[in-house]
Design a protein around this motif. Sequence first.
Motif, mmCIF file in Angstrom:
data_model
loop_
_atom_site.group_PDB
_atom_site.id
_atom_site.type_symbol
_atom_site.label_atom_id
_atom_site.label_comp_id
_atom_site.label_asym_id
_atom_site.label_seq_id
_atom_site.Cartn_x
_atom_site.Cartn_y
_atom_site.Cartn_z
ATOM 1 N N GLU A 50 0.837 -1.202 0.000
ATOM 2 C CA GLU A 50 0.000 0.000 0.000
ATOM 3 C C GLU A 50 0.872 1.252 0.000
ATOM 4 O O GLU A 50 1.956 1.269 0.592
ATOM 5 C CB GLU A 50 -0.924 0.009 1.219
ATOM 6 C CG GLU A 50 -1.992 -1.074 1.194
ATOM 7 C CD GLU A 50 -2.950 -0.952 2.371
ATOM 8 O OE1 GLU A 50 -2.557 -0.337 3.386
ATOM 9 O OE2 GLU A 50 -4.080 -1.465 2.272
ATOM 10 N N ILE A 51 0.382 2.298 -0.656
ATOM 11 C CA ILE A 51 1.087 3.586 -0.731
ATOM 12 C C ILE A 51 0.062 4.717 -0.584
ATOM 13 O O ILE A 51 -1.011 4.668 -1.197
ATOM 14 C CB ILE A 51 1.814 3.768 -2.077
ATOM 15 C CG1 ILE A 51 2.825 2.644 -2.312
ATOM 16 C CG2 ILE A 51 2.534 5.114 -2.112
ATOM 17 C CD1 ILE A 51 3.551 2.764 -3.643
ATOM 18 N N GLU A 52 0.405 5.729 0.222
ATOM 19 C CA GLU A 52 -0.452 6.920 0.306
ATOM 20 C C GLU A 52 -0.075 7.867 -0.828
ATOM 21 O O GLU A 52 1.095 8.238 -0.974
ATOM 22 C CB GLU A 52 -0.313 7.634 1.645
ATOM 23 C CG GLU A 52 -1.292 8.806 1.767
ATOM 24 C CD GLU A 52 -1.189 9.560 3.082
ATOM 25 O OE1 GLU A 52 -2.240 9.909 3.635
ATOM 26 O OE2 GLU A 52 -0.052 9.826 3.530
ATOM 27 N N VAL A 53 -1.055 8.268 -1.613
ATOM 28 C CA VAL A 53 -0.811 9.137 -2.769
ATOM 29 C C VAL A 53 -1.882 10.219 -2.847
ATOM 30 O O VAL A 53 -2.910 10.147 -2.175
ATOM 31 C CB VAL A 53 -0.808 8.328 -4.086
ATOM 32 C CG1 VAL A 53 0.368 7.369 -4.131
ATOM 33 C CG2 VAL A 53 -2.134 7.579 -4.264
ATOM 34 N N PHE A 54 -1.604 11.197 -3.684
ATOM 35 C CA PHE A 54 -2.589 12.225 -4.024
ATOM 36 C C PHE A 54 -2.963 12.039 -5.487
ATOM 37 O O PHE A 54 -2.086 11.792 -6.330
ATOM 38 C CB PHE A 54 -2.027 13.622 -3.785
ATOM 39 C CG PHE A 54 -2.951 14.730 -4.180
ATOM 40 C CD1 PHE A 54 -4.044 15.058 -3.398
ATOM 41 C CD2 PHE A 54 -2.737 15.461 -5.348
ATOM 42 C CE1 PHE A 54 -4.911 16.076 -3.763
ATOM 43 C CE2 PHE A 54 -3.598 16.483 -5.724
ATOM 44 C CZ PHE A 54 -4.688 16.778 -4.925
ATOM 45 N N ILE A 55 -4.258 12.188 -5.800
ATOM 46 C CA ILE A 55 -4.737 11.966 -7.154
ATOM 47 C C ILE A 55 -5.062 13.305 -7.822
ATOM 48 O O ILE A 55 -5.851 14.097 -7.306
ATOM 49 C CB ILE A 55 -5.998 11.080 -7.167
ATOM 50 C CG1 ILE A 55 -5.755 9.776 -6.393
ATOM 51 C CG2 ILE A 55 -6.436 10.793 -8.596
ATOM 52 C CD1 ILE A 55 -4.659 8.906 -6.950
ATOM 53 N N TYR A 56 -4.435 13.558 -8.975
ATOM 54 C CA TYR A 56 -4.760 14.755 -9.750
ATOM 55 C C TYR A 56 -4.707 14.390 -11.227
ATOM 56 O O TYR A 56 -4.783 13.204 -11.572
ATOM 57 C CB TYR A 56 -3.855 15.925 -9.383
ATOM 58 C CG TYR A 56 -2.397 15.837 -9.789
ATOM 59 C CD1 TYR A 56 -1.835 16.805 -10.600
ATOM 60 C CD2 TYR A 56 -1.566 14.802 -9.328
ATOM 61 C CE1 TYR A 56 -0.491 16.759 -10.954
ATOM 62 C CE2 TYR A 56 -0.223 14.756 -9.673
ATOM 63 C CZ TYR A 56 0.303 15.727 -10.501
ATOM 64 O OH TYR A 56 1.627 15.689 -10.853
ATOM 65 N N LYS A 57 -4.601 15.369 -12.109
ATOM 66 C CA LYS A 57 -4.553 15.091 -13.545
ATOM 67 C C LYS A 57 -3.288 15.667 -14.150
ATOM 68 O O LYS A 57 -2.830 16.747 -13.738
ATOM 69 C CB LYS A 57 -5.791 15.660 -14.251
ATOM 70 C CG LYS A 57 -7.057 14.861 -13.962
ATOM 71 C CD LYS A 57 -8.211 15.290 -14.862
ATOM 72 C CE LYS A 57 -9.432 14.392 -14.664
ATOM 73 N NZ LYS A 57 -10.533 14.733 -15.591
ATOM 74 N N ASP A 58 -2.747 14.939 -15.132
ATOM 75 C CA ASP A 58 -1.544 15.430 -15.792
ATOM 76 C C ASP A 58 -1.906 16.424 -16.892
ATOM 77 O O ASP A 58 -3.069 16.819 -17.042
ATOM 78 C CB ASP A 58 -0.711 14.260 -16.337
ATOM 79 C CG ASP A 58 -1.440 13.457 -17.416
ATOM 80 O OD1 ASP A 58 -2.456 13.940 -17.958
ATOM 81 O OD2 ASP A 58 -0.982 12.339 -17.734
ATOM 82 N N SER A 59 -0.923 16.834 -17.669
ATOM 83 C CA SER A 59 -1.130 17.848 -18.706
ATOM 84 C C SER A 59 -2.074 17.378 -19.816
ATOM 85 O O SER A 59 -2.590 18.191 -20.583
ATOM 86 C CB SER A 59 0.214 18.275 -19.308
ATOM 87 O OG SER A 59 0.904 17.144 -19.832
#
Length: 279
Positions: A50-59
Amino acid sequence: MIRLGEKQTLTIVKKVEFGVYLAESMESATEQKVLLPGRQIPPERTVGDEIEVFIYKDSKDRLIATTNMPKLTLHQVGVLTVAQVGKIGAFLDWGLEKDLLLPYREQTAKVEEGQAVLAAVYIDKSSRLCATMNVYEYLDLNSPYHKDDRVEGTVYEISREFGAFVAVDNRYCALIPKKELYGEIRIGDWIKARVTDVKEDGKLDLSVREKAYLQMGTDAGKVMEAIESFDGALPFTDKASPEVIRREMQMSKNEFKRAVGRLLKEGKIKITEKAIIKI
């Protein structure tokens, strides 16, 4: 479900040459996955971890994960710095490689490069993360403050009808009512104020002035300064219109009358038909 704009703990479900794919669990891997680029992968992590991440969008508007955490996540309010201003709006530094867009339509005042801006993060109609200076709906109503408490906050909107809207501690919803607006208060100002009321819904009413008996001495000093600036004869009296008094003195007519009364009692002035004169 992988949630845009939020921190999430996800599971590595597949390794590829350019990174790893993450999902909510091994079982949900066939439903929705998101890429975590290779340079973002913590050491010695493998499938099933498991990994804690942040979700966003690329270019290219594709969902992507990062182990770097932004200064603000979805619906959070905080201060960000303007990295640059472009054709479609300003871009804010929020701690990720891709700056956060603040569209012109979401600006309550013009911003400039290097300026600190109070903003919130939201998802626009195109399902992209953006910033807005219209932070009202993202502020908290459950403040710890009570009547007569001293507070500080950022002015984020000014309404001719209602007054100045303030984010106390850059978190709680507050208003300086129009009748309490004095002096040059502008969007972006960090102000100190007094809580005059706590509404049933938790919103705070503020005043930048003290209670009348405490404010009177300060106001009397301002009146005397104004008299001296007119060579000892202020060209209007306490019978002037409220509009004139507010414009010239940044106080209400009642506050002006109390200050003038104090100066009279102290023998520092006299009042003629058209002027207040220093003795």
